[in-house]
Design an enzyme around this catalytic site. Sequence first.
Site, PDB file in Angstrom:
ATOM      1  N   HIS A 126      -3.390   6.480   3.455  1.00 15.12           N
ATOM      2  CA  HIS A 126      -2.022   5.657   4.061  1.00 15.12           C
ATOM      3  C   HIS A 126      -0.887   6.309   3.828  1.00 15.12           C
ATOM      4  O   HIS A 126       0.244   5.569   3.299  1.00 15.12           O
ATOM      5  CB  HIS A 126      -2.107   4.441   3.311  1.00 15.12           C
ATOM      6  N   CYS A 136       0.906  -1.108   0.071  1.00 17.86           N
ATOM      7  CA  CYS A 136       0.067  -0.030  -0.080  1.00 17.86           C
ATOM      8  C   CYS A 136       0.871   1.286   0.144  1.00 17.86           C
ATOM      9  O   CYS A 136       0.720   2.180  -1.053  1.00 17.86           O
ATOM     10  CB  CYS A 136      -1.069  -0.144   1.428  1.00 17.86           C
TER      11      CYS A 136
END
Length: 474
Positions: free
Chosen positions: A124, A63
């Site tokens: 993120h 991610c």
Amino acid sequence: MVDLSHSHADEGSKPNFIIIYCDNLGYGDIEPFGSTLHRTPNLNRMAKEGRKFTHFCVTAGVCTPSRASIITGCYSQRIGLHTNPRDGQVLRPVSPYGLNPDETTIAESLKAQGYATAIVGKWHLGDQPEFLPTRHGFDWFFGVPYSDDMTERVWQDGSKWPPLPLMENETVIEAPCDRDGLTKRYTEQAMQWIASHKDEPFFLYFPQAMPGSTSTPFSSTEFKGKSANGPWGDSIEELDWSMGVMLDQLQELGIAENTFVIWTSDNGAPINRDPNDLRRGSNRPLHGRGYTTSEGAFRVPTIVWQPGKVPAGTVCDELATTMDLLPTFTQLAGGEVPSRPKIDGHNIAPLLFGHDDAKSPYEVLYYYHQDQLQAVRSGPWKLFLPVEAAGHPHFKPNQPRSALLFNVVDDIASEHNVAAEHPEVVDRLMQLAERGRSELGDKGRRGSGQRERGRIAEGTIPQPHRLIRQSEPK
């Protein structure tokens, strides 16, 4: 066809841009890329009306570094978000690290051209205030600051993770958030924002939460238990529903022809050990799983759509990456991409809009796992370097390391090592690998082009986000 690759839009014709960025969606998880398990009629429609990219890549199998690249147009190794001493390769809650405020984001670049900007979904790239989207060019943020599996617990280093927070801008409005409702709620919020900005140029970054990082993804009651592939399939079929809602709304608002939409994923599916068990996704017919440097991790299902501009029902087999979106969108919006600080992406408008003889701008693409360069690609050739690495997509433990060369165009499953037959290709890619090491670094070696990651001020203790108030009705 108008050559959009060099045009500068005037105020009346600036295109809107939407990026749908799924989480852990595999190459073979949707019907336009070969799935016979999941029903995705709206993505079928998008592909029929738009253009598929079969060699569209991310820059990492996980991610944070992948998201760093789509936001900045850079390899994560260049901007320091490939690894850090506290979190490893993926930022964890209450981290002192994040996206350096000195980096220019795609939102900041478009905002400078007069665009309204928003993110709905998963960020993120740092959860402390100075790293949130609202500090990086986004007018509005509705979503979660990190992955959906990062829920309340005490971590191995003693840090306490808070309940997973749903945020509006810099305020927690729900904790823990209802993960079953995220796809539906994100879709509703995104559509409201689009409708309210339809009369001005806008950029929407829509990083969906699903299928996500848990073994049993989440979905709303309308989709739970309805697919032929358990929670994974349920979540994907709801994502397809969301895409249909968006395409319909853009048509109803009369802005479809002026809105460029791209659907893609942050990396490939994690997949199960049994290749026939698709309950954690499919990267077929590519080799390997997400979280690695395999083709199954780096090549992602990608569809672009803009009626009247993107040629309908077409396929592009040229190599392109998420790093290309920042420079491409900036130039289509009428801006110029500064030469410093350096970015790694290219203007790929000729590929997006199907110009005759348009070719990939990449001489080389680097496949890093954290700070280790494991593979390079040039043209159809992908070379795995003879490195020691745990969890390697091809090398087994205690296996002697030697160069592996695959033609990833003709040998889509990476089954045939042809290094011995093409020593000149191996030599050339080895030289390209050294160029990458020199600029972007490698294990134990700093590259000349690397910049610093963001970090909160020394002596400051990172704080968890806490529920402060319920959001005001909209």
